[in-house]
Write a protein that holds these residues in place. Structure first.
Motif, mmCIF file in Angstrom:
data_model
loop_
_atom_site.group_PDB
_atom_site.id
_atom_site.type_symbol
_atom_site.label_atom_id
_atom_site.label_comp_id
_atom_site.label_asym_id
_atom_site.label_seq_id
_atom_site.Cartn_x
_atom_site.Cartn_y
_atom_site.Cartn_z
ATOM 1 N N THR A 46 16.989 25.507 36.337
ATOM 2 C CA THR A 46 18.225 25.123 35.657
ATOM 3 C C THR A 46 19.162 26.309 35.519
ATOM 4 O O THR A 46 20.376 26.198 35.743
ATOM 5 C CB THR A 46 17.900 24.542 34.270
ATOM 6 N N MET A 47 18.584 27.453 35.143
ATOM 7 C CA MET A 47 19.418 28.631 34.931
ATOM 8 C C MET A 47 19.996 29.173 36.233
ATOM 9 O O MET A 47 20.977 29.922 36.230
ATOM 10 C CB MET A 47 18.593 29.711 34.231
ATOM 11 N N TRP A 48 19.374 28.783 37.359
ATOM 12 C CA TRP A 48 19.815 29.314 38.646
ATOM 13 C C TRP A 48 20.637 28.309 39.432
ATOM 14 O O TRP A 48 20.868 28.505 40.631
ATOM 15 C CB TRP A 48 18.608 29.766 39.459
ATOM 16 N N SER A 49 21.074 27.249 38.756
ATOM 17 C CA SER A 49 21.978 26.321 39.422
ATOM 18 C C SER A 49 23.324 26.993 39.664
ATOM 19 O O SER A 49 23.688 27.971 39.003
ATOM 20 C CB SER A 49 22.167 25.057 38.582
ATOM 21 N N ASN A 59 28.236 34.558 39.416
ATOM 22 C CA ASN A 59 27.897 34.129 40.781
ATOM 23 C C ASN A 59 26.785 34.974 41.401
ATOM 24 O O ASN A 59 26.768 35.235 42.608
ATOM 25 C CB ASN A 59 29.131 34.163 41.684
ATOM 26 N N MET A 60 25.874 35.402 40.583
ATOM 27 C CA MET A 60 24.724 36.170 41.065
ATOM 28 C C MET A 60 23.891 35.320 42.029
ATOM 29 O O MET A 60 23.730 34.106 41.841
ATOM 30 C CB MET A 60 23.872 36.591 39.859
ATOM 31 N N ASP A 61 23.388 35.943 43.091
ATOM 32 C CA ASP A 61 22.553 35.225 44.052
ATOM 33 C C ASP A 61 21.264 34.738 43.388
ATOM 34 O O ASP A 61 20.668 35.442 42.570
ATOM 35 C CB ASP A 61 22.207 36.125 45.238
ATOM 36 N N PHE A 65 12.211 33.574 43.206
ATOM 37 C CA PHE A 65 11.421 32.992 42.120
ATOM 38 C C PHE A 65 12.340 32.692 40.934
ATOM 39 O O PHE A 65 13.033 33.587 40.442
ATOM 40 C CB PHE A 65 10.303 33.951 41.682
ATOM 41 N N SER A 66 12.343 31.443 40.477
ATOM 42 C CA SER A 66 13.173 31.038 39.337
ATOM 43 C C SER A 66 12.290 30.968 38.094
ATOM 44 O O SER A 66 11.578 29.975 37.867
ATOM 45 C CB SER A 66 13.830 29.683 39.603
#
Length: 701
Positions: A46-49, A59-61, A65-66
């Motif tokens: 969710t945090m990396w959507s 806009n960090m890549d 691993f999430s």
């Protein structure tokens, strides 16, 4: 009544609800609440959507691993059980009232005034007895209803509200009535309602909603349920039902249009979204430019307090349909548009709110986890990046001579994780094995990263109260050296749980008082025969059902027993009893020996057994029995009684003979008495005192 007029009223309420949904305060609250909920659920990724990274991470890549650290879950798991454990013990009391002093009635020496005062006191005592019985009946019902309500009882619904309060910042209970299938008995309950479905007047600035003019609760029901609920014609709402699934309706806006789950129920099309509106500003005509005659009619009939069921795609209130609007009398219109339960009589809304931390000047609270979101996001980012680096650097990088045999190269590559690099060596025969094969190690992770991670974790613990003591450890790894030190740390660690539990007690008290009003308004004595018996049900009918609402709305107040909702602390109770047993037990034992009453001593032993988790029934001391009479003593007393009766009978006979002789002697002349022998005269003059007393008693002197 014109249909377009009701359409304008419905549209006005839709606009009000929309204005609440789009208000800055609610948008900020819901944005944070949803983020906290994602962390609580542990939703990976969710945090990396893309949306989250764009809004919060520049806009960090996205890493390989999430990571989602379950700190939000820990907050609920650790704090939750200390807030509410069991059903609250509800206690109903009336507002204290004192009788007028005698001086108010005048001179008590006056017979009429004194009699009037006695009549007043008798009436006052009768009223107090009636109120005490009324409180007992209501208390019995409220402690019964919370266990009886469907869906797991009040405890289940309260636990759902507490979880949402810890995660999102607010838990909601909604007071309503219900009937079991096949039964005409109306009972009361408090249902959990998600704070996502609560809308509040955007002009409200107080967390207790005291200045709100309206609230609305979003609902989702089958169309046929609404038809039965509001007594609408069968299938009149069928063409208004949606084909969307409940999952989509509850906010999954990212669901694809072609997703089969989205079209769940397509054949039936049975879901309707609607809103229960509770208004303290009338039916909604005051802000509309309509003929004054209609507005005045609504004002006169409905007044300030109105209830409307507003559906998304239906242009009339569900509780005041076109047929009702055309034919209803003023009384029917009032009944349809009034609140189902008049909580406004006590200045209340039909909801009880569990807010842990309120915001001055706002009706929306703070989520406890939200204060640590910055640290939590940082820890997730750091661990995700760190894991990716460890993963990438965990392989072996091999450099070998290009001239090695292909078979050797393949074996080297198959036996190691990583890439193989080749370098030409001109003369293999002149080189050793160490020079032919080289191993390259990746640089290690700096120790500062782990120090930083520990520091951020400590900051998050301070924000949320999840320190080592909450997990049974010691602060900063230090072991307590004294009892005072342990007590101080225990008190400090429990400041937040105690505060949260206190807010839960206030919340449950409000819910109990809402149910008290609903019970007085809807529950009849005939419904409670199984609970109260015939006599109790008759008393409910006389003292509550047939009384003016002010009696159960204003004269009663429901409170909770101290610590009745908390988890029992057996260790603390045991330590307390052990500390007092040295001087309490001798006092109770002395009381028992002196009075023969073992109740105080049994109560103490029962508490001791409860703290020790033992069955203390065998410890209880039975009440003192009266001494049994001695059979020999009874026989001796009977013999003595019979002997006494014989003596009295003999004395009675002597008394009768003596009286006859005295009567005969009274009829003789003095000369005749003088001629009698001395023995006879002595017999007359010598009278047994006991016989003389019997003589006087029987003769009436």
């Amino acid at each position: 009544m014109r249909d377009n007029y009701m359409i304008e009223i419905v549209q006005a309420w839709r606009d009000k609800i929309r204005s609440s949904a789009l208000s800055d305060e609610r948008k900020k609250f819901m944005k944070t609440a949803r983020m906290c909920d994602h962390f609580y659920r542990g939703a990976m990724g969710t945090m990396w959507s893309e949306e989250f990274r764009s809004a919060y991470l520049g806009n960090m890549d996205a890493p390989k691993f999430s990571v989602t650290i379950a700190k939000a879950f820990e907050a609920v798991a650790v704090m939750g059980p200390s807030i509410m454990w069991d059903y609250p013990g509800r206690v109903v009391k009336s507002m204290p009232r004192r009788p007028l002093p005698p001086a108010y009635f005048g001179n008590q020496q006056d017979e009429a005034t004194a009699q009037y005062y006695q009549e007043y006191m008798q009436k006052f005592q009768n009223e107090e007895m009636s109120q005490e019985l009324r409180n007992y009946l209501m208390e019995s019902y409220l402690n019964y209803s919370q266990r009886e309500q469907p869906g797991g009882g009040l405890t289940y619904h309260s636990h759902q509200g507490i979880i949402e309060g810890l995660v999102k910042g607010r838990g909601v209970l909604y007071c309503d009535t219900y009937s079991f299938p096949g039964s005409d008995k109306i009972l009361t309950k408090n249902d959990y309602v998600s704070v996502d479905n609560l809308y509040i007047d955007p002009d409200c600035k107080n967390a207790n909603l005291s200045d709100a003019q309206w609230i609305a609760i979003r609902r989702y029901n089958k169309y046929w349920e609404l038809e039965r609920m509001f007594k609408l014609p069968k299938d009149s709402l069928r063409d208004k039902a949606t084909t969307r699934s409940r999952a989509f309706l509850y906010g999954n806006k990212n669901q694809d249009e072609s997703d089969p789950a989205r079209n769940f129920g397509l054949r039936d099309g049975d879901i309707i979204e609607w809103y229960e509106v509770y208004s303290k500003e009338g039916i909604g005509t005051r802000s509309l430019k309509q003929p004054p005659a209609i507005s005045q009619a609504f004002e006169a009939v409905v007044g300030d307090f109105a209830y409307l069921a507003i559906a998304t795609d239906i242009n009339y209130p569900l509780n005041f349909g076109p047929d009702v609007a055309q034919s209803a009398t003023d009384e029917e219109a009032k009944q349809r548009l009034d609140w189902p339960t008049p909580f406004y009589m006590d200045g209340r809304w039909p909801i009880a709110l569990y807010d842990i931390y309120s915001v001055p000047g706002s009706c929306w609270p703070i989520a406890p986890i939200s204060m640590g979101l910055g640290e939590l996001i940082f820890m997730n980012v750091l661990l995700s990046v760190l894991m990716e680096r460890v993963y990438n650097s965990s392989g072996s990088i091999l450099v070998c001579s290009k001239g090695l045999e292909d078979e050797v190269k393949n074996r080297l590559k198959d036996g190691h994780f990583g890439k193989a690099f080749y370098a030409e060596i001109s003369d293999q025969n002149q080189k050793s094995i160490e020079e032919l094969v080289k191993w390259i190690e990746a640089p290690g992770v700096p120790a500062d990263i782990y120090t930083l991670l520990a520091y951020v974790d400590q900051m998050f613990a301070r924000r949320t109260g999840l320190n080592e003591l909450m997990y049974g450890g010691h602060a900063s790894g230090k072991v307590s050296r004294s009892a005072a030190d342990s007590t101080a740390m225990y008190q400090a660690a429990n400041v937040r749980p105690d505060w949260m539990s206190r807010q839960a007690e206030i919340w449950q008290t409000e819910a109990a008082n809402l149910e008290r009003i609903a019970a007085g308004w809807h529950v009849k004595g005939s419904y409670l025969v199984d609970l109260l018996g015939e006599e109790g049900a008759e008393a409910w009918t006389r003292l509550i059902e047939n009384e003016y609402p002010e009696v159960y709305v204003r004269q009663m107040r429901c409170t909770l027993e101290a610590n009745s909702i908390r988890k029992p602390n057996k260790f603390r109770d045991n330590a307390t009893i052990q500390a007092t047993i040295g001087y309490i037990l001798p006092i109770l034992q002395q009381h028992w020996q002196a009075s023969g009453d073992p109740e105080p001593l049994n109560g103490y032993l029962q508490r001791l057994a409860h703290a020790m988790e033992e069955d203390g029934q065998s410890w209880m001391i039975p009440p003192a029995q009266p001494p049994q009479p001695d059979p020999n003593q009874q026989q001796r007393e009977q013999i003595e009684s019979e002997k006494l009766q014989e003596d009295l009978a003999g004395k009675r006979m002597r008394n009768e003979r003596l009286r006859m002789e005295m009567e005969q002697g009274a009829m003789q002349s003095p000369e005749m008495q003088a001629e009698q022998p001395p023995e006879a005269q002595d017999g007359i003059n010598e009278i047994d005192p006991e016989l003389a007393q019997l003589l006087f008693q029987e003769s009436g002197y």
